[in-house]
Scaffold this motif. Structure first.
Motif, PDB file in Angstrom:
ATOM      1  N   TYR A 383       0.860  -1.188   0.000  1.00  0.00           N
ATOM      2  CA  TYR A 383       0.000   0.000   0.000  1.00  0.00           C
ATOM      3  C   TYR A 383       0.899   1.242   0.000  1.00  0.00           C
ATOM      4  O   TYR A 383       1.692   1.442   0.915  1.00  0.00           O
ATOM      5  N   ASN A 384       0.770   2.068  -1.054  1.00  0.00           N
ATOM      6  CA  ASN A 384       1.729   3.161  -1.234  1.00  0.00           C
ATOM      7  C   ASN A 384       1.090   4.535  -1.359  1.00  0.00           C
ATOM      8  O   ASN A 384       1.766   5.501  -1.725  1.00  0.00           O
ATOM      9  N   ASN A 385      -0.183   4.657  -1.068  1.00  0.00           N
ATOM     10  CA  ASN A 385      -0.864   5.940  -1.215  1.00  0.00           C
ATOM     11  C   ASN A 385      -0.397   6.905  -0.115  1.00  0.00           C
ATOM     12  O   ASN A 385      -0.673   6.683   1.069  1.00  0.00           O
ATOM     13  N   PRO A 386       0.313   7.980  -0.468  1.00  0.00           N
ATOM     14  CA  PRO A 386       0.830   8.895   0.559  1.00  0.00           C
ATOM     15  C   PRO A 386      -0.266   9.492   1.436  1.00  0.00           C
ATOM     16  O   PRO A 386      -0.004   9.859   2.594  1.00  0.00           O
ATOM     17  N   ALA A 387      -1.482   9.585   0.911  1.00  0.00           N
ATOM     18  CA  ALA A 387      -2.566  10.223   1.667  1.00  0.00           C
ATOM     19  C   ALA A 387      -2.960   9.431   2.911  1.00  0.00           C
ATOM     20  O   ALA A 387      -3.612   9.979   3.809  1.00  0.00           O
ATOM     21  N   ILE A 388      -2.582   8.156   2.983  1.00  0.00           N
ATOM     22  CA  ILE A 388      -2.987   7.350   4.144  1.00  0.00           C
ATOM     23  C   ILE A 388      -1.833   7.099   5.110  1.00  0.00           C
ATOM     24  O   ILE A 388      -2.009   6.416   6.121  1.00  0.00           O
ATOM     25  N   LYS A 389      -0.670   7.668   4.814  1.00  0.00           N
ATOM     26  CA  LYS A 389       0.506   7.374   5.640  1.00  0.00           C
ATOM     27  C   LYS A 389       0.277   7.712   7.109  1.00  0.00           C
ATOM     28  O   LYS A 389       0.689   6.957   8.012  1.00  0.00           O
ATOM     29  N   ALA A 390      -0.384   8.840   7.372  1.00  0.00           N
ATOM     30  CA  ALA A 390      -0.502   9.327   8.750  1.00  0.00           C
ATOM     31  C   ALA A 390      -1.578   8.611   9.549  1.00  0.00           C
ATOM     32  O   ALA A 390      -1.510   8.584  10.792  1.00  0.00           O
ATOM     33  N   ASN A 391      -2.577   8.022   8.859  1.00  0.00           N
ATOM     34  CA  ASN A 391      -3.722   7.525   9.632  1.00  0.00           C
ATOM     35  C   ASN A 391      -4.136   6.094   9.310  1.00  0.00           C
ATOM     36  O   ASN A 391      -5.173   5.632   9.778  1.00  0.00           O
ATOM     37  N   ASP A 392      -3.347   5.382   8.501  1.00  0.00           N
ATOM     38  CA  ASP A 392      -3.714   4.001   8.165  1.00  0.00           C
ATOM     39  C   ASP A 392      -2.524   3.104   8.480  1.00  0.00           C
ATOM     40  O   ASP A 392      -1.462   3.235   7.862  1.00  0.00           O
ATOM     41  N   PRO A 393      -2.677   2.177   9.408  1.00  0.00           N
ATOM     42  CA  PRO A 393      -1.544   1.326   9.803  1.00  0.00           C
ATOM     43  C   PRO A 393      -1.061   0.387   8.704  1.00  0.00           C
ATOM     44  O   PRO A 393       0.007  -0.235   8.839  1.00  0.00           O
ATOM     45  N   TYR A 394      -1.819   0.281   7.618  1.00  0.00           N
ATOM     46  CA  TYR A 394      -1.431  -0.641   6.556  1.00  0.00           C
ATOM     47  C   TYR A 394      -0.518   0.015   5.519  1.00  0.00           C
ATOM     48  O   TYR A 394      -0.020  -0.661   4.619  1.00  0.00           O
TER      49      TYR A 394
END
Length: 610
Positions: A383-394
């Protein structure tokens, strides 16, 4: 290598020869030449160089099968056991074959299929070759060798097109001379008659074409390889063994079994990876390639859009895949922290492999062709979407198909979730920031296939020891355990072809050829059934194998757009485009059984037309 660059500058020579076949506009002239106003064949072909230009036209024509936004090879693959059409957001692509594959349907479009392309470009290639053949006596040559080299190469190109057409469409018009003026009285000729003529021509070419030629041009090995396919198609198994042995034992070509080329020093790679690097295919050190098409980024006459192989064969991994937390997980942006688009390519999943070609056919865990690093699995992607880096543990973790509750994490498993042979399909693409597959050379014939063709001939003869030896020459190079002779049959040969030749072989063509042989000989197939020529369009090994191996056709599988995957036995042959039949007002080009218009057929010619 300079010869490759020199020849490429002649790549637009087709404009100076026989013109183009058209399927639109003036439909009646689908095989008529359209010479330019300044073209004078009596001058152009007064020296051998003029005739050689027609061979360059044949080479360029051959190259088109693999290149562009929707390469025709996609159609060959999806009419087989290894793949289906993966487009899922619209109707039109070849999925419901029972509904969409008709003589008057759209048969030459990237949005639909390229059946009509094979008819059109097949006869274009024949036209270009016939110019050289018909005018072979016009120039003055240094010696007989020079003349017969050109004639032999032209015979090869004509035979290559007719081999394909007779396995795709069956009985087709046999055209052996340059068409000078309008001709509207073509007749279908029996497939066997055409192949017998091609055999004679190829046996002549085998005597005269040099063993070593410029890369991308006809050599003796490529002639003998094609002759082997023709011999098999005619059921001449001893002849097929002889012509294949001419290549295997000829001293020029050898399987590549040790590291070589641009990545030879990389310890994490292997010979399978090396064999399919674009920069390695035409190397002098590569003794495995028999016939190649040449396409480079910085040579005149290259393909402007490249091969776009990754676009068509890599999954749509960068869209419609969520994390278990419910966020969009993957993205195709380049230059981000986890940049996967650069190493995987931007695919849209047109060629959707079946379970058979992804998992079912693989019988040895040591097989380098299916090993990590060469073969990419969806679970290798993160999973490489930068938008989820801060709030998605995956973020940064490997993809999952389902969450803990068992729910799918993608809305489209057909287009977005499948594994693929990255070692073969990864093509550098420096012109695009989101690579789709750039300019590259490509194998048309490779010695590994010659071994498998000879193995098939031995299997037809019941010599399973020799058949196994040839299969194992290919298997052991890939680090597989040898196959026991008792396990060899025509099905296992086809399995090894699927492992070795994915998106190299024209799979539909080869399956139909094998189906013809079962029908011609009446021998029991691996499924226990026997077949005959009288009911070929109603019952054939092509259809039964696809039904056995494919997890899509006739299984009730539907796309997101609600299009169902269907196929019928008559799809063993493609429909002749209706435009070609309608424009031939003074003769009769027959339609294949199962398609509208078959009722108007007349007996096909059983001898070479005069």
């Amino acid at each position: 290598m300079n010869t490759i660059y020199k020849r490429s500058k002649q790549i637009f020579a087709p404009a100076l020869i026989a013109g183009c076949i058209t399927m639109a506009g003036c439909q009646k002239d689908w095989l008529a030449p359209e010479p330019l106003s300044f073209y004078n064949p009596d001058v152009t072909f007064n020296d051998p160089a003029g005739l050689r230009a027609t061979l360059v036209a044949c080479e360029r024509n051959m190259r088109l099968e693999w290149y562009g936004d929707a390469p025709p090879m996609v159609t060959e693959s999806i009419f087989s056991d290894i793949a289906v059409e993966g487009t899922t957001d619209k109707s039109g692509p070849a999925q419901n074959l029972n509904l969409l594959i008709t003589p008057d349907a759209q048969l030459n479009s990237g949005d639909y299929n390229k059946i009509g392309w094979y008819w059109l470009e097949g006869f274009k290639g024949i036209k270009y070759a016939n110019v050289a053949i018909s005018r072979i006596d016009q120039p003055t040559y240094k010696n007989e060798q020079e003349k017969n080299e050109i004639l032999g190469a032209a015979y090869f190109h004509r035979a290559a097109r007719y081999y394909r057409l007779t396995q795709q469409f069956g009985d087709v018009p046999l055209i052996l001379d340059e068409v000078i003026g309008p001709k509207l009285d073509f007749q279908s000729t029996k497939r066997e008659v055409i192949l017998q003529k091609m055999k004679v021509d190829l046996e002549f070419a085998e005597q005269w074409v040099p063993a070593v030629t410029d890369k991308g041009t006809v050599n003796k090995g490529s002639v003998s390889h094609l002759l082997t396919k023709v011999n098999l198609a005619l059921g001449l198994f001893d002849d097929a063994i002889k012509s294949a042995s001419n290549v295997i034992d000829g001293g020029t070509h050898k399987l590549m079994t040790t590291r070589f080329g641009v990545d030879a020093s990389k310890a994490n790679r292997n010979v399978i990876w090396d064999l399919h690097r674009p920069a390695n295919k035409a190397l002098g050190a590569n003794t495995e390639g028999l016939m190649l098409v040449i396409d480079r980024l910085n040579i005149d006459g290259n393909m402007p859009d490249g091969i776009q192989l990754m676009r068509n064969t890599v999954p749509f991994w960068h869209n419609n895949i969520n994390t278990p937390a419910g966020n969009r997980g993957t993205i195709d942006t380049y230059g981000i922290e986890i940049d996967q688009i650069t190493t995987l390519g931007r695919g849209i999943g047109r060629v959707r492999p079946t379970y058979y070609s992804q998992e079912g056919v693989w019988d040895d865990k040591k097989d380098l062709r299916h090993a990590p690093g060469n073969w990419t699995r969806m679970e290798d992607i993160v999973y490489n979407n930068p938008a989820i880096k801060a709030n998605d543990p995956y973020y940064g973790k490997n993809l999952q198909l389902r969450n803990a509750a068992g729910a799918l994490l993608t809305i489209d498993t057909i287009r977005c979730w499948f594994d693929w042979p990255n070692y073969k399909l990864f093509i550098e693409d420096p012109q695009r920031i989101q690579p789709q597959g750039g300019n590259t050379d490509w194998y048309v014939f490779r010695l590994a296939e010659t071994y498998l063709l000879r193995a098939e001939a031995y299997a037809w003869k019941g010599d399973l020891v020799k058949a196994a030896a040839d299969i194992n020459a290919v298997r052991t190079r890939a680090n597989c355990s040898p196959l026991a002779p008792a396990k060899v049959n025509i099905g296992t040969v086809l399995d090894e072809r699927a492992r070795e030749l994915y998106f190299e072989e024209p799979r539909k063509t080869e399956l139909t050829r094998v189906a013809y042989i079962f029908a011609m000989t009446g021998r029991p197939a691996p499924n226990g059934k026997t077949y005959n020529m009288e009911s070929f369009s109603e019952s054939n090994y092509f259809y039964d194998r696809v039904m056995e191996k494919s997890d899509f056709y006739n299984k009730g599988v539907k796309t997101r757009h609600a299009d169902e995957y269907t196929m019928s036995p008559y799809h063993v042959l493609w429909p002749v485009p209706q435009s070609a039949i309608d424009g031939n007002v003074q003769g009769r080009i027959n339609q294949n059984k199962g398609y509208n218009g078959f009722q108007n057929n007349v007996p096909a010619l059983t001898s070479i037309p005069q």
